[in-house]
Write a protein that holds these residues in place. Structure first.
Motif, PDB file in Angstrom:
ATOM      1  N   ASP A 254      12.552 -12.280   8.072  1.00  0.00           N
ATOM      2  CA  ASP A 254      12.458 -13.730   8.237  1.00  0.00           C
ATOM      3  C   ASP A 254      11.188 -14.202   7.534  1.00  0.00           C
ATOM      4  OD1 ASP A 254      12.149 -16.340   8.997  1.00  0.00           O
ATOM      5  OD2 ASP A 254      12.757 -16.031  11.080  1.00  0.00           O
ATOM      6  N   GLU A 255      11.370 -14.762   6.333  1.00  0.00           N
ATOM      7  CA  GLU A 255      10.195 -15.161   5.554  1.00  0.00           C
ATOM      8  C   GLU A 255       9.482 -16.358   6.168  1.00  0.00           C
ATOM      9  OE1 GLU A 255      10.365 -14.560   1.087  1.00  0.00           O
ATOM     10  OE2 GLU A 255      12.479 -14.749   1.561  1.00  0.00           O
ATOM     11  N   LYS A 256      10.237 -17.220   6.876  1.00  0.00           N
ATOM     12  CA  LYS A 256       9.589 -18.357   7.533  1.00  0.00           C
ATOM     13  C   LYS A 256       8.592 -17.877   8.576  1.00  0.00           C
ATOM     14  CE  LYS A 256      12.984 -22.103   7.180  1.00  0.00           C
ATOM     15  NZ  LYS A 256      13.817 -23.055   7.937  1.00  0.00           N
ATOM     16  N   GLN A 257       9.038 -16.955   9.416  1.00  0.00           N
ATOM     17  CA  GLN A 257       8.176 -16.448  10.496  1.00  0.00           C
ATOM     18  C   GLN A 257       7.314 -15.270  10.062  1.00  0.00           C
ATOM     19  OE1 GLN A 257       7.959 -18.086  13.265  1.00  0.00           O
ATOM     20  NE2 GLN A 257       9.583 -19.493  12.684  1.00  0.00           N
ATOM     21  N   LYS A 258       7.522 -14.813   8.815  1.00  0.00           N
ATOM     22  CA  LYS A 258       6.792 -13.653   8.285  1.00  0.00           C
ATOM     23  C   LYS A 258       6.955 -12.439   9.206  1.00  0.00           C
ATOM     24  CE  LYS A 258       3.416 -16.419   5.764  1.00  0.00           C
ATOM     25  NZ  LYS A 258       2.010 -16.726   5.490  1.00  0.00           N
ATOM     26  N   SER A 259       8.211 -12.208   9.627  1.00  0.00           N
ATOM     27  CA  SER A 259       8.484 -11.078  10.519  1.00  0.00           C
ATOM     28  C   SER A 259       9.605 -10.235   9.943  1.00  0.00           C
ATOM     29  CB  SER A 259       8.870 -11.573  11.918  1.00  0.00           C
ATOM     30  OG  SER A 259      10.092 -12.286  11.862  1.00  0.00           O
ATOM     31  N   ILE A 260       9.653  -8.978  10.370  1.00  0.00           N
ATOM     32  CA  ILE A 260      10.690  -8.059   9.906  1.00  0.00           C
ATOM     33  C   ILE A 260      10.983  -7.063  11.022  1.00  0.00           C
ATOM     34  CG2 ILE A 260       8.964  -6.548   8.811  1.00  0.00           C
ATOM     35  CD1 ILE A 260      11.117  -5.991   6.635  1.00  0.00           C
ATOM     36  N   VAL A 261      12.258  -6.844  11.317  1.00  0.00           N
ATOM     37  CA  VAL A 261      12.654  -5.926  12.396  1.00  0.00           C
ATOM     38  C   VAL A 261      13.813  -5.041  11.925  1.00  0.00           C
ATOM     39  CG1 VAL A 261      11.906  -7.415  14.295  1.00  0.00           C
ATOM     40  CG2 VAL A 261      14.211  -7.669  13.379  1.00  0.00           C
ATOM     41  N   LEU A 262      13.911  -3.864  12.505  1.00  0.00           N
ATOM     42  CA  LEU A 262      15.012  -2.953  12.192  1.00  0.00           C
ATOM     43  C   LEU A 262      16.307  -3.437  12.833  1.00  0.00           C
ATOM     44  CD1 LEU A 262      13.235   0.480  12.789  1.00  0.00           C
ATOM     45  CD2 LEU A 262      13.976  -0.413  10.576  1.00  0.00           C
ATOM     46  N   THR A 263      17.416  -3.257  12.130  1.00  0.00           N
ATOM     47  CA  THR A 263      18.719  -3.494  12.745  1.00  0.00           C
ATOM     48  C   THR A 263      19.080  -2.278  13.609  1.00  0.00           C
ATOM     49  OG1 THR A 263      19.869  -2.489  10.875  1.00  0.00           O
ATOM     50  CG2 THR A 263      19.447  -4.878  10.769  1.00  0.00           C
ATOM     51  N   GLU A 264      20.196  -2.361  14.329  1.00  0.00           N
ATOM     52  CA  GLU A 264      20.614  -1.204  15.152  1.00  0.00           C
ATOM     53  C   GLU A 264      20.867   0.009  14.274  1.00  0.00           C
ATOM     54  OE1 GLU A 264      23.684  -1.740  17.995  1.00  0.00           O
ATOM     55  OE2 GLU A 264      22.954  -3.698  18.650  1.00  0.00           O
ATOM     56  N   ASP A 265      21.574  -0.192  13.153  1.00  0.00           N
ATOM     57  CA  ASP A 265      21.836   0.928  12.246  1.00  0.00           C
ATOM     58  C   ASP A 265      20.530   1.471  11.670  1.00  0.00           C
ATOM     59  OD1 ASP A 265      24.510   0.641  12.696  1.00  0.00           O
ATOM     60  OD2 ASP A 265      24.913  -0.508  10.861  1.00  0.00           O
ATOM     61  N   GLY A 266      19.619   0.547  11.331  1.00  0.00           N
ATOM     62  CA  GLY A 266      18.336   0.968  10.789  1.00  0.00           C
ATOM     63  C   GLY A 266      17.544   1.777  11.798  1.00  0.00           C
ATOM     64  N   THR A 267      17.592   1.365  13.055  1.00  0.00           N
ATOM     65  CA  THR A 267      16.870   2.090  14.107  1.00  0.00           C
ATOM     66  C   THR A 267      17.414   3.518  14.235  1.00  0.00           C
ATOM     67  OG1 THR A 267      16.474   0.042  15.318  1.00  0.00           O
ATOM     68  CG2 THR A 267      16.273   2.101  16.554  1.00  0.00           C
ATOM     69  N   LEU A 280       9.110  12.483  16.523  1.00  0.00           N
ATOM     70  CA  LEU A 280       9.690  11.728  17.636  1.00  0.00           C
ATOM     71  C   LEU A 280       9.703  12.568  18.899  1.00  0.00           C
ATOM     72  CD1 LEU A 280      11.021   8.872  17.780  1.00  0.00           C
ATOM     73  CD2 LEU A 280      13.233  10.038  17.735  1.00  0.00           C
ATOM     74  N   GLU A 281       9.241  11.970  20.015  1.00  0.00           N
ATOM     75  CA  GLU A 281       9.329  12.606  21.325  1.00  0.00           C
ATOM     76  C   GLU A 281      10.662  12.210  21.942  1.00  0.00           C
ATOM     77  OE1 GLU A 281       7.109  14.516  23.028  1.00  0.00           O
ATOM     78  OE2 GLU A 281       5.681  14.595  21.377  1.00  0.00           O
ATOM     79  N   GLY A 282      11.543  13.176  22.213  1.00  0.00           N
ATOM     80  CA  GLY A 282      12.874  12.838  22.718  1.00  0.00           C
ATOM     81  C   GLY A 282      13.736  12.323  21.579  1.00  0.00           C
ATOM     82  N   SER A 283      14.718  11.472  21.928  1.00  0.00           N
ATOM     83  CA  SER A 283      15.632  10.990  20.897  1.00  0.00           C
ATOM     84  C   SER A 283      15.615   9.482  20.738  1.00  0.00           C
ATOM     85  CB  SER A 283      17.071  11.434  21.239  1.00  0.00           C
ATOM     86  OG  SER A 283      17.445  10.913  22.515  1.00  0.00           O
ATOM     87  N   ASN A 284      14.856   8.778  21.590  1.00  0.00           N
ATOM     88  CA  ASN A 284      14.843   7.317  21.550  1.00  0.00           C
ATOM     89  C   ASN A 284      13.514   6.826  20.980  1.00  0.00           C
ATOM     90  OD1 ASN A 284      14.970   4.583  21.956  1.00  0.00           O
ATOM     91  ND2 ASN A 284      15.719   4.704  24.060  1.00  0.00           N
ATOM     92  N   LEU A 285      13.610   6.047  19.899  1.00  0.00           N
ATOM     93  CA  LEU A 285      12.402   5.543  19.238  1.00  0.00           C
ATOM     94  C   LEU A 285      11.564   4.685  20.172  1.00  0.00           C
ATOM     95  CD1 LEU A 285      10.743   5.137  16.622  1.00  0.00           C
ATOM     96  CD2 LEU A 285      12.274   3.253  16.028  1.00  0.00           C
ATOM     97  N   VAL A 293       4.284   5.635  17.336  1.00  0.00           N
ATOM     98  CA  VAL A 293       5.164   5.811  16.176  1.00  0.00           C
ATOM     99  C   VAL A 293       5.862   4.499  15.843  1.00  0.00           C
ATOM    100  CG1 VAL A 293       7.163   7.048  15.277  1.00  0.00           C
ATOM    101  CG2 VAL A 293       5.502   8.248  16.696  1.00  0.00           C
ATOM    102  N   VAL A 294       6.317   3.773  16.878  1.00  0.00           N
ATOM    103  CA  VAL A 294       6.963   2.469  16.650  1.00  0.00           C
ATOM    104  C   VAL A 294       6.003   1.534  15.920  1.00  0.00           C
ATOM    105  CG1 VAL A 294       7.886   0.399  17.768  1.00  0.00           C
ATOM    106  CG2 VAL A 294       8.505   2.651  18.623  1.00  0.00           C
ATOM    107  N   HIS A 295       4.764   1.532  16.367  1.00  0.00           N
ATOM    108  CA  HIS A 295       3.750   0.670  15.740  1.00  0.00           C
ATOM    109  C   HIS A 295       3.609   1.015  14.255  1.00  0.00           C
ATOM    110  CE1 HIS A 295       0.010  -1.507  15.152  1.00  0.00           C
ATOM    111  NE2 HIS A 295      -0.541  -0.399  14.689  1.00  0.00           N
TER     112      HIS A 295
END
Length: 916
Positions: A254-267, A280-285, A293-295
């Protein structure tokens, strides 16, 4: 309709305000002959006279006409420059704590001398804030000639000064410096452990040059002092490799908000790659263990997919250097915070510097609001007048020009594509340059300036490029941009600090052409020749129409466009300005009306065709207003969140100051009160109200008493031997044992002064440590509190509640740690080795974009210092010293001490409650 009619009849409110100042202007002018008749010594003696009048009860307003007349005459004698009447109007506005909006070339620097001199007479200091070190040094030397002639002292704050040099500069009547230097000195002062090492004195007045740049553009970016943390470069590089494998379907931007997030597939894709890399610790990011790591993934995403080389930063000498979006300058030494700079370094494959931890921070809003009087001046402030008043309670006064403006501002020209637009621009530049008209071209990025340069080369148009790559040549390029047929491409002209003079700049031509020529008749003749050439060339430029300002794109803010336009038509010179736009421009692409507007443009304009109309120009202004409103909301939100921290910061810094100023007895009283609070808390936790002794956590109480107080108390034995023992008795016995332990340590030292220094040192060290940790907690809280909105809660209210609870816990932790440290302290009488203090880093970073624009400064001299705690009462004195009257006990008896009346109850539950 009626409003427009009233304005035409009576003028705007600004016009009426300026007219209301005319009687004062007439008084100043009437005093001019008297000042002209004075000798230099008599004129300089005016300062002594004014200060005597102030001491006898006169106000600054009473002195204003005579003081302004004195400064005007001093300026004529020292600089050969006489203040115009409109400049006197600007001086009055500044003295009244308002913002003077004056067009480029109207002499703002000279205007500042009026209000600065008048307010410096009070001997409390005036801070003149500039946007860069060059302007601070230049103005302090240039305008300082007037102040020194009138008997005032002038200091300047620049990087790499010693503490003593800074202290001397702040003790001057007038102090020049940048906003960053003043702010960081305030933070560093509040990290020091004794009053004598602090450099600033209480604030009086700040006068800000380019006030819109300082209080608007940089206002969302807090000043931060930080220290280095552990090196995690391998993790950054590993995550960078993973993020570079993602496709456009794996994230949403989102260029307006200058934000970027992973999609479900990307995650899912990132989780698989992180698992394969063993990160990764376990299987959930998004498990708690993977917070770090998320940061790193989020910052790497921003670095790779949102931040562009040669627009947001360049790579120079194997380092990532930020480019200031407002001025187009390289920001050497400045770094993005929160791991973003490290992510960009990993992206570009250069050396990754370690992250830093916040030790102290403050926003410009809260820093400058500490000044009792705040004033500013700029060429462009009217568009942000509402924000200036809402945040700073400052009115904007538009000062009339000395000579009417003759610049013609043409409507924008629109093209369908970027290529069409640049072809048209190149042809327009060639046409104007061939007839001798100098052209200043404004672009929004290095990439666009170099693209335009290629188009001009095809048209064989000689030109110079001013952007971050050619930072060193800036002053020379700008100074000669008004010469006959000159073409100058600039990334941004905000705050350049050098006027464009038609026909050329004499000073720069002399330095460039005659730099090696020795003084003498030959050099004097050459200077006269250059002067004559400049006069002749200026006339040719005027005949050609003056400076042509060409904007290749609209900026997000109308102010920046106005700053570019303002370079043309200074002091009544003719001039021309026009903006060229296309549908590919960022402003139109991201914020423009992308339905009817875009369809009409694409369907009705052929390739290479241009369209221009007032309607389209208004549509652009509407888009700019949207962005300005959004940016204002961001800055307002920063203020709201920082106000929460600011309340805590004030408590901490004020109490810390009290600790530094306290004598041995007061320090001892503070420590005793803290120990009492800890004892009461331990007992309250183990022995809850309305419970029986058999329900008490006796073992836990004895264990914690040993841990925190270094005392062995036999609570179990007391309970067995005494049938109805009360909680108050437990508190008194444990308190007495704890006091004995500490008193014994004080006796071992056999030096009351040394023991007091030990207590003060431990107090300050613990305060510093816990305030640093508290700031880190607030940073973390601030980054995730917006998620509470999903639960239909207001994030700022949630933040206030959480921050208050964290602050209370911090104060509790300080009390516990100070008590524990003193109770367990072992003293070695040999002098300890000096600790190695890490280099602290100063930064000014944007919480939205992560941009940091501050030079790293070695603050190793500023030993880690504390921040504060709640107010502590004076401890009790002996009952025999207090007298029988309870009124005399106020402020002399600790609230937790036994009441002197002999009731056996605590003072706060007895006569203390009655007299509170």
């Amino acid at each position: 309709m009626f409003g427009n009619l009233a304005k035409s009849l009576f003028g705007s409110s600004n016009d009426r305000y300026v007219r209301s100042l005319q009687p004062i202007i007439r008084k100043i002018n009437a005093l001019e002959p008297d000042c002209q008749a004075m000798s230099d010594e008599q004129l300089a003696h005016q300062t002594v006279k004014f200060r005597e009048q102030l001491a006898n009860g006169a106000t600054l307003d009473d002195l204003l006409p005579e003081a302004f007349a004195t400064v005007r005459e001093a300026s004529v004698r020292v600089l050969g420059m006489r203040h115009f009447d409109v400049q006197l109007v600007g001086g009055i506005a500044l003295h009244r704590g308002e913002i003077a909006e004056m067009r480029t070339g109207e002499g703002k620097t000279l205007v500042a001398t009026l209000a600065t001199y008048l307010n410096a007479l009070a001997e409390k200091g005036v801070h003149v804030i500039t946007v860069n070190d060059y302007l601070a040094s230049r103005d302090a030397e240039w305008m300082g000639q007037i102040y020194r002639f009138l008997g005032l002292t002038v200091g300047v704050i620049i990087p790499d000064l010693t503490d003593q040099q800074r202290r001397d500069a702040y003790n001057s009547d007038i102090t020049y410096g940048t906003n960053n230097e003043f702010g960081f000195d305030y933070l560093r002062d509040n990290m020091k452990s004794d009053r004598a090492s602090m450099v600033q004195r209480p604030f009086n007045m700040a006068l800000i040059d380019e006030v819109d740049s300082v209080l608007i553009d940089e206002a969302r970016t807090p000043l931060i002092i930080s220290g280095p943390t552990d090196d995690r470069s391998e993790l950054y590089m590993a995550v960078d490799k993973i993020v570079k494998q993602l496709g456009e379907d794996d994230y949403e931007k989102d260029e307006k908000q200058k934000s970027i997030v992973l999609t479900e597939d990307g995650t899912e894709k990132v989780e698989r790659m992180l698992e394969d890399a063993g990160l990764l610790e376990g299987s959930n990011l998004y498990d708690f263990e993977n917070t770090q790591v998320v940061h790193h993934v989020n910052q790497s995403l921003r670095a790779n997919k949102m931040f562009k080389r040669d627009i947001d930063y360049i790579v120079k000498e194997d380092k990532v250097v930020i480019i200031d979006e407002f001025t187009g300058r390289m920001m050497d030494g400045r770094r993005w915070s929160d791991g973003l700079h490290q992510a960009v370094e990993a992206k570009e494959g250069v050396k990754i510097e370690p992250e830093n931890q916040t030790l102290a921070s403050i926003t410009f809003q809260n820093y400058f609001r500490m000044y009792p009087k705040l004033a500013g001046m700029t060429g462009t402030a009217a568009t942000e007048a509402a924000e200036f008043y809402d945040i700073y309670k400052m009115n904007v006064v538009t000062i009339p020009t000395n000579v009417p403006v003759q610049r013609i501002d043409n409507d924008d020209e629109f093209y369908k594509t970027l290529n069409d637009k640049f072809i048209a621009i190149a042809r327009a530049i060639k046409e104007h340059a061939e007839r001798g008209q100098p052209v200043l071209v404004g672009t929004v990025s290095i990439e666009k300036s170099e693209l335009l340069s290629e188009f001009l080369e095809r048209e064989k148009v000689p030109h110079k490029v001013l952007n971050a790559r050619y930072h060193e040549m800036e002053a020379h390029i700008v100074a000669q941009a008004g010469r006959l047929g000159a073409v100058t491409i600039a990334t941004n002209m905000a705050g350049r600090g050098t006027d464009i003079q038609l026909g050329g700049n004499l000073e720069f031509r002399v330095n460039d052409e005659l730099g090696d020529m020795p003084e003498g008749p030959e050099r004097d003749a050459a200077i006269e020749r250059i002067k004559q050439e400049i006069v002749e060339e200026k006339q040719k430029v005027l005949d050609a129409g003056g400076l042509f300002v060409l904007g290749t794109e609209r900026h997000e803010s109308r102010r920046i466009d106005n700053q570019l336009r303002g370079r043309s038509g200074r002091q009544g010179d003719p001039g021309l300005s026009r903006f060229y736009l296309s549908l590919d421009d960022d402003l139109l692409r991201i914020f423009g009306p992308d339905t009817l507007f875009a369809k009409m443009m694409r369907n009705n304009i052929g390739d290479g065709e241009a369209i221009g109309s007032k309607w389209l120009t208004k549509a652009i202004e509407t888009a700019q207003k949207k962005v300005e409103a959004r940016n204002y909301d961001i800055r307002k939100q920063v203020v709201e969140y920082d106000d929460v921290m600011n309340d805590q910061r004030k408590v901490i810094y004020e109490q810390r100051s009290d600790i530094m100023d306290a004598d041995a007895k007061d320090i001892s009283d503070m420590v005793v009160d803290m120990r009492t609070e800890v004892v009461n808390a331990l007992v309250a936790e183990a022995c809850p109200p309305n419970t029986y002794p058999e329900q008490w956590d006796v073992a836990g109480l004895m264990e914690r008493a040993q841990e925190y107080l270094n005392v062995e108390v036999h609570v179990d034995q007391w309970i067995r031997e005494e049938e109805a023992i009360e909680v108050e008795i437990l508190e008194e016995r444990i308190q007495k044992a704890a006091d004995e332990v500490v008193d014994k340590k004080a006796e071992e030292l056999n030096d009351a002064d040394t023991w007091s220094q030990v207590e003060k040192s431990i107090l300050l060290q613990n305060l510093d440590h816990h305030w640093k940790e508290h700031l880190a907690m607030l940073d973390a809280l601030r980054s995730i509190i917006h998620l509470r909105a999903y639960a239909q809660k207001t994030p700022i209210n949630e933040y206030k509640q959480e921050a208050f609870a964290l602050f209370e816990r911090m104060l509790e932790a300080i009390r516990e740690d100070v008590t524990r440290t003193l109770a367990h302290a072992q003293f070695n009488m040999a002098p300890p080795p000096l600790p190695e203090v890490p280099d602290f880093i100063t930064s000014h970073f944007d919480p939205l974009t992560g941009e940091d624009d501050t030079n790293d400064i070695d603050a190793g001299a500023f030993a880690f210092a504390p921040q504060t705690m709640p107010p502590f009462q004076t401890a009790e004195q002996g009952a025999s010293d207090l007298g029988d009257d309870p009124e005399q006990w106020k402020g002399k008896v600790s609230r937790n001490a036994p009441c002197p009346c002999g009731s056996g109850r605590k003072y706060k539950h007895c006569h203390g409650a009655l007299t509170a």
